[in-house]
Design a protein around this motif. Sequence first.
Motif, PDB file in Angstrom:
ATOM      1  N   UNK B 165       0.816  -1.217   0.000  1.00 12.09           N
ATOM      2  CA  UNK B 165       0.000   0.000   0.000  1.00 12.09           C
ATOM      3  C   UNK B 165       0.855   1.275   0.000  1.00 12.09           C
ATOM      4  N   UNK B 166       2.092   1.192   0.536  1.00 11.07           N
ATOM      5  CA  UNK B 166       2.921   2.399   0.641  1.00 11.07           C
ATOM      6  C   UNK B 166       3.730   2.687  -0.630  1.00 11.07           C
ATOM      7  N   UNK B 167       3.557   1.874  -1.663  1.00  9.54           N
ATOM      8  CA  UNK B 167       4.306   2.049  -2.927  1.00  9.54           C
ATOM      9  C   UNK B 167       3.659   3.170  -3.749  1.00  9.54           C
ATOM     10  N   UNK B 168       4.504   4.034  -4.349  1.00 14.02           N
ATOM     11  CA  UNK B 168       4.011   5.045  -5.290  1.00 14.02           C
ATOM     12  C   UNK B 168       3.961   4.396  -6.679  1.00 14.02           C
ATOM     13  N   UNK B 169       2.748   4.184  -7.237  1.00 14.23           N
ATOM     14  CA  UNK B 169       2.659   3.440  -8.502  1.00 14.23           C
ATOM     15  C   UNK B 169       3.388   4.130  -9.652  1.00 14.23           C
ATOM     16  N   UNK B 170       3.443   5.473  -9.641  1.00 12.25           N
ATOM     17  CA  UNK B 170       4.091   6.192 -10.743  1.00 12.25           C
ATOM     18  C   UNK B 170       5.600   5.941 -10.785  1.00 12.25           C
ATOM     19  N   UNK B 171       6.184   5.707  -9.596  1.00  9.39           N
ATOM     20  CA  UNK B 171       7.606   5.341  -9.569  1.00  9.39           C
ATOM     21  C   UNK B 171       7.756   3.840  -9.824  1.00  9.39           C
ATOM     22  N   UNK B 172       6.863   3.048  -9.232  1.00 15.63           N
ATOM     23  CA  UNK B 172       6.978   1.581  -9.325  1.00 15.63           C
ATOM     24  C   UNK B 172       7.019   1.092 -10.770  1.00 15.63           C
ATOM     25  N   UNK B 173       6.173   1.671 -11.626  1.00 12.84           N
ATOM     26  CA  UNK B 173       6.108   1.216 -13.015  1.00 12.84           C
ATOM     27  C   UNK B 173       7.446   1.390 -13.731  1.00 12.84           C
ATOM     28  N   UNK B 174       8.256   2.345 -13.264  1.00 11.18           N
ATOM     29  CA  UNK B 174       9.537   2.601 -13.924  1.00 11.18           C
ATOM     30  C   UNK B 174      10.512   1.433 -13.765  1.00 11.18           C
ATOM     31  N   UNK B 175      10.302   0.598 -12.752  1.00 10.53           N
ATOM     32  CA  UNK B 175      11.220  -0.525 -12.530  1.00 10.53           C
ATOM     33  C   UNK B 175      11.194  -1.521 -13.692  1.00 10.53           C
ATOM     34  N   UNK B 176      10.041  -1.606 -14.393  1.00  9.37           N
ATOM     35  CA  UNK B 176      10.025  -2.511 -15.556  1.00  9.37           C
ATOM     36  C   UNK B 176       9.907  -1.769 -16.884  1.00  9.37           C
ATOM     37  N   UNK B 177       9.340  -0.558 -16.882  1.00  5.08           N
ATOM     38  CA  UNK B 177       9.186   0.185 -18.139  1.00  5.08           C
ATOM     39  C   UNK B 177      10.510   0.843 -18.563  1.00  5.08           C
ATOM     40  N   UNK B 178      11.209   1.465 -17.613  1.00  3.89           N
ATOM     41  CA  UNK B 178      12.417   2.231 -17.966  1.00  3.89           C
ATOM     42  C   UNK B 178      13.570   1.352 -18.465  1.00  3.89           C
ATOM     43  N   UNK B 179      13.801   0.163 -17.873  1.00  2.00           N
ATOM     44  CA  UNK B 179      14.875  -0.670 -18.427  1.00  2.00           C
ATOM     45  C   UNK B 179      14.635  -1.016 -19.898  1.00  2.00           C
ATOM     46  N   UNK B 180      13.397  -1.338 -20.245  1.00  2.00           N
ATOM     47  CA  UNK B 180      13.077  -1.638 -21.642  1.00  2.00           C
ATOM     48  C   UNK B 180      13.307  -0.401 -22.514  1.00  2.00           C
TER      49      UNK B 180
END
Lengths: 210, 210
Positions: B165-180
């Motif tokens: 619940x404490x995760x910021x989704x806008x940052x979290x998505x970068x963990x898989x989107x940004x490497x690609x």
Amino acid sequence: MAHRQSDPAPDPTRRSERSRRAIYDAALALVGEVGYPKTTIEGIAARAGVGKQTIYRWWSSKADVVMEAFLDLSEQAAEAARAAGQESYALPDTGDLAADLKLVLRATVDELHDPAFEAPSRALAAEGVVNEELGRRFVAKLLEPSLQLYVDRLRSAQAAGDVRADIDPRIALELFVSPLAQRWLQYTGPISYEYTDTLVDYALNGLAPR
Amino acid sequence: MAHRQSDPAPDPTRRSERSRRAIYDAALALVGEVGYPKTTIEGIAARAGVGKQTIYRWWSSKADVVMEAFLDLSEQAAEAARAAGQESYALPDTGDLAADLKLVLRATVDELHDPAFEAPSRALAAEGVVNEELGRRFVAKLLEPSLQLYVDRLRSAQAAGDVRADIDPRIALELFVSPLAQRWLQYTGPISYEYTDTLVDYALNGLAPR
């Protein structure tokens, strides 16, 4: 080289070193100002105050001289870090993986905000996006060697039991390095210490509940 | 618009639509071939077989027409996805977060390998790296809306208890989107389904032992 104290002749090595530095500075400045495609050997020579032949004596192409100017820039940054007491051929290894990664990423945030670095780095990165040969050279010479420092640190964390043994460190490092790179390259969001700290926490602990 | 079956007059709406499509195609082709800086309204008009004034009637600048051509390209991709039965205004939500993210990232891998997409997208992305105004526009119009679909999916996963619940989704998505994104933009490594599957597993489970 050893010199006799009384030797009054100008030192050719030192003169070469001055020309070399002037050429690097001119190459970085021009790439930052007009972009990679419009930067020419002639332009670099004129700005550095040397003859074109001086450049051709040391480098075979524009790509070579620009790439070495960037290598020199990152070596200067590494030397500054060493002067400040940081070991820069390896990432810190205090035994606290999260703290070590956060420290290095905070230093990268500072570097990305440094104007001396920003304009030429953006220009070279932009060219690499549409010029695959230059892009791959940029990665091989400049980016990959620094990414390998993360691989080494993650391997040592695996040995210490802080990272799962089945993780591929070369992919794992992208979870915190690539988001920062994309925000910087594509203006997808602000860059701060708080942001990179968060990336490290998310990557190490995962998004799913533990 | 309703038409009488017997109406033989050429349909001005349809004629406009043909011109609009020719202009988009010309803009994307030119950006892919000569890059954004060398693409001009004149060049787009000549290639599309329309007068310059036709373009200026609909768009106020080169940036506008190029950006709308890209928006149209991504809408066409979205329509193709809808025709193939995929809901494309939202990410799939089967209740299995890892499977849903892997499916979408595999589709992105296919898109990144599509030659119709690659040349113009690289050219626009490269320009955005050195042209902050265009870069920010590209993000606001094209990139951020699709990233928000990940935000929505991660929020629903938080509601289901699959993401902390404490995760910021806008940052979290970068963990898989940004490497690609970085591998594609900077040629830092190969892109495959196996790679994006791995990113999702690492991001959800974290690098540290559980």
